[in-house]
Design an enzyme around this catalytic site. Structure first.
Site, short mmCIF file in Angstrom:
data_model
loop_
_atom_site.label_atom_id
_atom_site.label_comp_id
_atom_site.label_asym_id
_atom_site.label_seq_id
_atom_site.Cartn_x
_atom_site.Cartn_y
_atom_site.Cartn_z
N ARG A 23 0.89 -1.05 -0.07
CA ARG A 23 0.13 -0.05 -0.12
C ARG A 23 0.81 1.26 -0.05
O ARG A 23 2.02 1.33 0.09
CB ARG A 23 -1.00 -0.03 1.08
N ALA A 79 1.06 5.16 -2.26
CA ALA A 79 0.54 5.48 -3.48
C ALA A 79 1.88 5.07 -4.36
O ALA A 79 1.61 4.24 -5.43
CB ALA A 79 0.32 6.83 -3.73
N ARG A 93 -7.29 -0.62 -6.82
CA ARG A 93 -7.58 0.64 -5.80
C ARG A 93 -7.84 1.95 -6.57
O ARG A 93 -6.99 2.27 -7.40
CB ARG A 93 -6.54 0.52 -4.80
N GLN A 134 -2.02 2.56 9.87
CA GLN A 134 -0.85 2.47 9.28
C GLN A 134 0.35 3.40 10.18
O GLN A 134 1.62 2.91 10.01
CB GLN A 134 -0.79 3.40 7.76
N ASP A 155 -1.99 10.82 -2.14
CA ASP A 155 -2.39 9.76 -3.03
C ASP A 155 -2.68 10.43 -4.56
O ASP A 155 -2.69 9.70 -5.47
CB ASP A 155 -3.48 9.03 -2.44
N ASN A 205 -5.22 12.48 0.69
CA ASN A 205 -4.43 11.58 1.29
C ASN A 205 -5.27 10.72 2.35
O ASN A 205 -6.35 11.08 2.37
CB ASN A 205 -3.29 12.46 2.01
N LYS A 206 -4.66 9.90 3.09
CA LYS A 206 -5.13 9.07 4.05
C LYS A 206 -6.49 9.73 4.97
O LYS A 206 -6.38 11.12 5.23
CB LYS A 206 -4.24 8.56 5.08
O1 MRU Z 1 -4.61 3.18 2.21
P1 MRU Z 1 -3.04 3.38 2.02
O2 MRU Z 1 -2.36 2.93 3.11
O3 MRU Z 1 -2.53 2.80 0.84
O4 MRU Z 1 -2.78 4.88 1.91
C1 MRU Z 1 -1.41 5.63 2.15
C2 MRU Z 1 -1.53 7.04 2.14
O5 MRU Z 1 -2.52 7.52 2.33
C3 MRU Z 1 0.02 7.76 2.10
O6 MRU Z 1 -0.06 8.93 3.00
C4 MRU Z 1 0.08 7.99 0.72
O7 MRU Z 1 -0.11 6.96 -0.21
C5 MRU Z 1 1.35 8.67 0.37
S1 MRU Z 1 2.62 7.36 0.55
C6 MRU Z 1 4.17 7.91 0.10
#
Ligand code: MRU
Length: 354
Positions: free
Chosen positions: A50, A52, A93, A200, A241, A251-252
């Site tokens: 996981r 991006a 995704r 995470q 993302d 983002n998350k």
């Molecule tokens: O659902 P995830 O764990 O894939 O989400 C990841 C994030 O939101 C990260 O902050 C984002 O991908 C940046 S990673 C360098």
């Protein structure tokens, strides 16, 4: 001590995409070999991999594995089969644009080799997947060099989710900026938000920083305001993302809340992301598709149900932080400042010239 991060998130070895299984960290360090494009798609869907940029790199390896499995005599038949596999992979995704970016790049390489033999095209795709992986690490290091100039010695840096080596091919985006600041001799303390519901921050960010001996304090998401009010946060750095043309950042889930808090406390809020995370085809963040993930991830903690059976549950996995809350966007080509519509276009244009 050098903070290059020895964590190998994803590699292309022995005809497989080898990934550290992020669903099992930090309790177990287990590697998974995906030997087909379908297995890579499944690993992305189930969060074995996981983040991006890491999703983008895994997808490139997946496309190469998919190409290798095709038996075709001519280019048109080869490409038709490849496209079908790529379409399925692209649906694994929806929010991180790096997935589509990487698949499109691999398909373009295949089309550019149209006049070559099928064997040569397969070899070329294998090479390209390795190049995408190496370029991701280089982009993170470059982002780190630009970004660390914004972080003062002695800073307490808050981050959300995991935007580290585990979310990329190595070094990380937001955590890459932190690593670069540490490498520049600065004393940095990280506050990692646990990042409910998938944790995470607790499972991955805390683990990866501890592996690299970078001081980290884990807090729950609901403690962010408390620590800002107590002046224990000097700066916030997060990943992304997908970034729309106007600088709105997906983002998350929870990132928006942290950005609002940062604004209220006059704390700089930085986003670190490679140019491959820009989606200039979208005018604003309102157009970014937001993944809705399983209700179980909210209802359960560590496979143990914490919500009443039958509870109505929502689980948007990402949110959009409006550009006006973002102090600057750190990319591998330089730092974009508002107005983002101009600055991001300019940085993306410089990339296109390379
Ligand atoms: O659902 P995830 O764990 O894939 O989400 C990841 C994030 O939101 C990260 O902050 C984002 O991908 C940046 S990673 C360098």
């Amino acid at each position: 001590m050098s903070k290059e991060s020895q964590i190998k998130t994803v590699e292309y070895v022995d005809g497989a995409a080898r990934m550290i299984d992020q669903t099992r960290l930090p309790t177990e360090k287990v590697f998974v070999d995906c030997r087909s494009i379908e297995e890579v798609g499944n690993a992305i869907k189930t969060m074995i991999i996981r983040g991006a940029p890491a999703i983008g790199v895994a997808a490139a390896i997946g496309v190469s594995l998919g190409a290798n499995a095709i038996e075709a005599e001519d280019f048109d038949s080869f490409y038709a089969q490849l496209e079908k596999k790529c379409d399925a992979l692209g649906r694994s995704r929806p929010t991180a644009v790096n997935l589509a970016w990487s698949i499109d790049r691999m398909k373009r390489v295949a089309r550019d080799c149209k006049s070559q033999s099928i064997r040569q095209i397969k070899n070329r795709l294998q090479e390209e997947a390795q190049t995408i992986l190496q370029q991701d690490i280089a982009a993170n290091q470059s982002m780190g060099s630009f970004g660390q100039t914004l972080i003062e010695d002695g800073s307490n840096v808050m981050t959300h989710c995991n935007a580290g080596a585990l979310a990329t091919a190595g070094f990380g985006t937001a955590l890459g900026v932190i690593r670069a600041a540490v490498n520049a001799g600065k004393k940095i303390n990280v506050l990692a938000n646990e990042t409910r519901p998938f944790l995470q921050g607790a499972r991955l960010t805390a683990w990866e920083l501890m592996e690299d001996h970078i001081p980290v304090k884990l807090i729950t998401d609901s403690m962010a305001g408390y620590f800002m009010q107590k002046k224990e946060v000097d700066v916030v750095v997060v990943g992304a993302d997908r970034i729309a043309a106007n600088g709105d950042v997906a983002n998350k889930i929870g990132t928006y809340m942290v950005a609002i808090l940062a604004k209220n406390h006059n704390i700089p809020f930085y986003v670190a992301a490679p140019i491959s995370t820009l989606d200039l085809s979208l005018a604003s963040g309102a157009e970014i598709p937001i993944e809705e993930r399983s209700a179980d991830e909210v209802a359960e903690i560590n496979n143990k149900r914490v919500a009443p059976l039958g509870a109505v549950i929502a689980h948007p996995a990402f949110d959009v932080t409006p550009n006006e809350l973002i102090t600057a966007i750190i990319t591998d080509k330089g730092i974009a400042k508002p107005p983002y519509t101009e600055s991001l276009k300019q940085l993306a244009g410089e990339t296109a010239k390379v």
